[in-house]
Design a protein around this motif. Structure first.
Motif, PDB file in Angstrom:
ATOM      1  N   THR A 113      76.022  56.386  51.588  1.00 13.63           N
ATOM      2  CA  THR A 113      76.009  55.238  52.485  1.00 13.63           C
ATOM      3  C   THR A 113      75.560  53.974  51.761  1.00 13.63           C
ATOM      4  O   THR A 113      74.709  54.003  50.869  1.00 13.63           O
ATOM      5  CB  THR A 113      75.077  55.472  53.695  1.00 13.63           C
ATOM      6  N   LEU A 114      76.177  52.873  52.174  1.00 13.83           N
ATOM      7  CA  LEU A 114      75.778  51.527  51.770  1.00 13.83           C
ATOM      8  C   LEU A 114      75.564  50.741  53.053  1.00 13.83           C
ATOM      9  O   LEU A 114      76.488  50.620  53.870  1.00 13.83           O
ATOM     10  CB  LEU A 114      76.860  50.862  50.919  1.00 13.83           C
ATOM     11  N   THR A 115      74.362  50.222  53.261  1.00 13.81           N
ATOM     12  CA  THR A 115      74.031  49.514  54.491  1.00 13.81           C
ATOM     13  C   THR A 115      73.594  48.102  54.170  1.00 13.81           C
ATOM     14  O   THR A 115      72.572  47.893  53.488  1.00 13.81           O
ATOM     15  CB  THR A 115      72.916  50.245  55.270  1.00 13.81           C
ATOM     16  N   TRP A 116      74.372  47.114  54.627  1.00 13.88           N
ATOM     17  CA  TRP A 116      74.014  45.708  54.500  1.00 13.88           C
ATOM     18  C   TRP A 116      73.281  45.276  55.770  1.00 13.88           C
ATOM     19  O   TRP A 116      73.809  45.444  56.886  1.00 13.88           O
ATOM     20  CB  TRP A 116      75.250  44.843  54.319  1.00 13.88           C
TER      21      TRP A 116
ATOM     22  N   VAL B 135      66.176  47.848  58.432  1.00 15.99           N
ATOM     23  CA  VAL B 135      66.638  49.233  58.427  1.00 15.99           C
ATOM     24  C   VAL B 135      65.745  49.995  57.454  1.00 15.99           C
ATOM     25  O   VAL B 135      65.631  49.613  56.287  1.00 15.99           O
ATOM     26  CB  VAL B 135      68.112  49.349  58.000  1.00 15.99           C
ATOM     27  N   THR B 136      65.101  51.076  57.942  1.00 19.38           N
ATOM     28  CA  THR B 136      64.205  51.881  57.126  1.00 19.38           C
ATOM     29  C   THR B 136      64.741  53.299  57.043  1.00 19.38           C
ATOM     30  O   THR B 136      65.018  53.923  58.071  1.00 19.38           O
ATOM     31  CB  THR B 136      62.785  51.900  57.712  1.00 19.38           C
TER      32      THR B 136
ATOM     33  N   ALA C 155      65.048  47.917  54.170  1.00 19.71           N
ATOM     34  CA  ALA C 155      65.937  46.817  53.804  1.00 19.71           C
ATOM     35  C   ALA C 155      65.826  45.725  54.862  1.00 19.71           C
ATOM     36  O   ALA C 155      65.822  46.014  56.070  1.00 19.71           O
ATOM     37  CB  ALA C 155      67.373  47.307  53.676  1.00 19.71           C
ATOM     38  N   GLU C 156      65.768  44.476  54.401  1.00 17.98           N
ATOM     39  CA  GLU C 156      65.665  43.318  55.270  1.00 17.98           C
ATOM     40  C   GLU C 156      66.933  42.473  55.141  1.00 17.98           C
ATOM     41  O   GLU C 156      67.811  42.795  54.335  1.00 17.98           O
ATOM     42  CB  GLU C 156      64.414  42.514  54.895  1.00 17.98           C
ATOM     43  N   PRO C 157      67.060  41.417  55.940  1.00 17.97           N
ATOM     44  CA  PRO C 157      68.265  40.578  55.826  1.00 17.97           C
ATOM     45  C   PRO C 157      68.504  40.106  54.397  1.00 17.97           C
ATOM     46  O   PRO C 157      67.587  39.626  53.726  1.00 17.97           O
ATOM     47  CB  PRO C 157      67.952  39.408  56.758  1.00 17.97           C
TER      48      PRO C 157
END
Length: 394
Positions: free
Chosen positions: A158-161, A167-168, A182-184
């Motif tokens: 997975t790659l999550t932008w 998103v943790t 991950a933050e903005p």
């Protein structure tokens, strides 16, 4: 993300270990409002009821599980922003945790699809293009933990932008490994085969790409290609009913209809049609950066001699076995081109100027101008070229 950062990510992280890094292009590369608008558009038919085997697909989850028919809980025309939609659900929904998942939303918006393609192409250029289409998801989360089941863990990396919120990801198989947040402006990568939980913070909007890794997905793709060829050439008919025990002593094979289909499948896998179909699928996949289904083409329009054209989406070209025919693919759509005329047209388009249709048509020589015009109109329909401006010439 710079070129060197991509090299570092591909070398040290991709398919090796989870990680969070700055998103390529920085925050805003993917238009968040456009992404939300695609979610609203995808949700429109689901507000009337559940749909099966439809793309885009829409799922609505809460802390207690999935709501099969969320209806008005889905975003509608009056929810003009993710913030407004979230505030409405705060009042209407008992469960504080919720997650809206829209699968394959990019097919609805070519601009959004193009933005995501620009994100992933630099990575594919370093690690290779996926042979099986990538699954894309847009996610609107609110204080909810999603556990990707153990059975699905080997299937996808997975790659999550992250566009808004946080998103943790917390590993489930390695207690010593710390959670990653991950933050903005960040992208979170998680390799296949690593069980983990994903926690969405308040007012979170994210884009997630599921990159196929399990070989069963490759088997299914080839099976579907074979089945399509068989169905195209098989005469219409129904599955038969056979008596048992048979009235006469059966001769092997016992079920001739199944044996006939088995022979047809064998002939298909041995024939040239399957090779050509798989080559065309690969050309489409590379041109789409594996983001399929690709958006629909533009409506076909006649080009005028004075229309000035500029190159737009790249054209992927692959030779066929006869040596005279090429597969061309643009934005996930493929067609065949014979001879070398097309190459001369592309070369002219990529010289940095905006030649007119009339100028390009002269490349074919007297009496063959219509072949160039037909090619240019095909490229325009597939977004391989754009009309720069129209001149008042015949």
């Amino acid at each position: 993300m710079s070129e060197s950062s991509w090299d570092l990510f591909a070398t040290r992280h991709w398919e090796q270990k989870p990680g969070v890094t700055a998103a390529p292009g920085g925050q805003g590369t993917v238009d968040a409002q456009r992404a939300y608008a695609a979610m609203v558009q995808a949700a429109r038919p689901f507000r009337a009821g559940t749909r099966f085997r439809a793309l885009p697909d829409v799922r609505f989850l809460i802390d207690d599980g999935r709501i099969r028919a969320p209806g008005e809980l889905l975003p509608g025309p009056h929810d003009t922003s993710p913030q407004q939609y979230a505030e409405r659900l705060d009042k209407e929904l008992q469960s504080p945790g919720r997650l809206l998942v829209v699968e394959q939303p990019l097919m609805l918006d070519h601009v959004l699809w193009g933005q995501v393609r620009s994100l992933v192409v630099p990575l594919w250029e370093r690690v290779g293009y996926p042979v099986v289409p990538v699954v894309t998801e847009l996610l609107l989360g609110e204080r909810i933990t999603q556990c990707r089941g153990l059975a699905t863990q080997p299937l996808y990396s997975t790659l999550t932008w992250v566009l808004h919120g946080t998103v943790t990801a917390t590993p489930q198989d390695s207690p010593a490994q710390a959670a990653l947040t991950a933050e903005p402006g960040d992208v979170l990568h998680w390799p296949a085969g690593r069980p983990h939980q994903v926690r969405f913070g308040p007012r979170t909007l994210a884009l997630r790409l599921l990159v196929p890794r399990d070989p069963r997905l490759l088997t299914a793709a080839v099976k579907d290609a074979v089945a399509k060829i068989v169905h195209e050439q098989e005469r219409p008919g129904c599955v038969p009913y056979l008596p048992f025990p048979p009235s006469e002593a059966p001769a092997p094979p016992d079920v001739p209809e199944l044996a006939r289909m088995a022979r047809l499948l064998h002939e298909t896998t041995e024939g040239d049609r399957l090779d050509q179909a798989l080559k065309a699928a690969w050309a489409r996949r590379v041109s789409a950066a594996a983001l399929e289904p690709a958006p629909d083409t533009r409506p076909s329009v006649p080009l005028k001699p004075g229309d000035r054209l500029r190159a737009a989406s790249p054209v992927v070209r692959m030779p066929l076995d006869d040596g005279r025919t090429w597969l061309w693919a643009v934005d996930g759509h493929a067609f065949s081109v014979r001879g070398t005329l097309g190459e001369r047209v592309l070369e002219q388009l990529h010289q940095g100027e905006t030649p007119s249709v009339q100028q390009l048509s002269t490349l074919a020589g007297p009496g063959r101008e219509t072949s160039v015009i037909a090619l240019l109109e095909k490229l325009y329909t597939l977004r391989g070229v754009d009309v720069d401006r129209r001149e008042n010439t015949v």
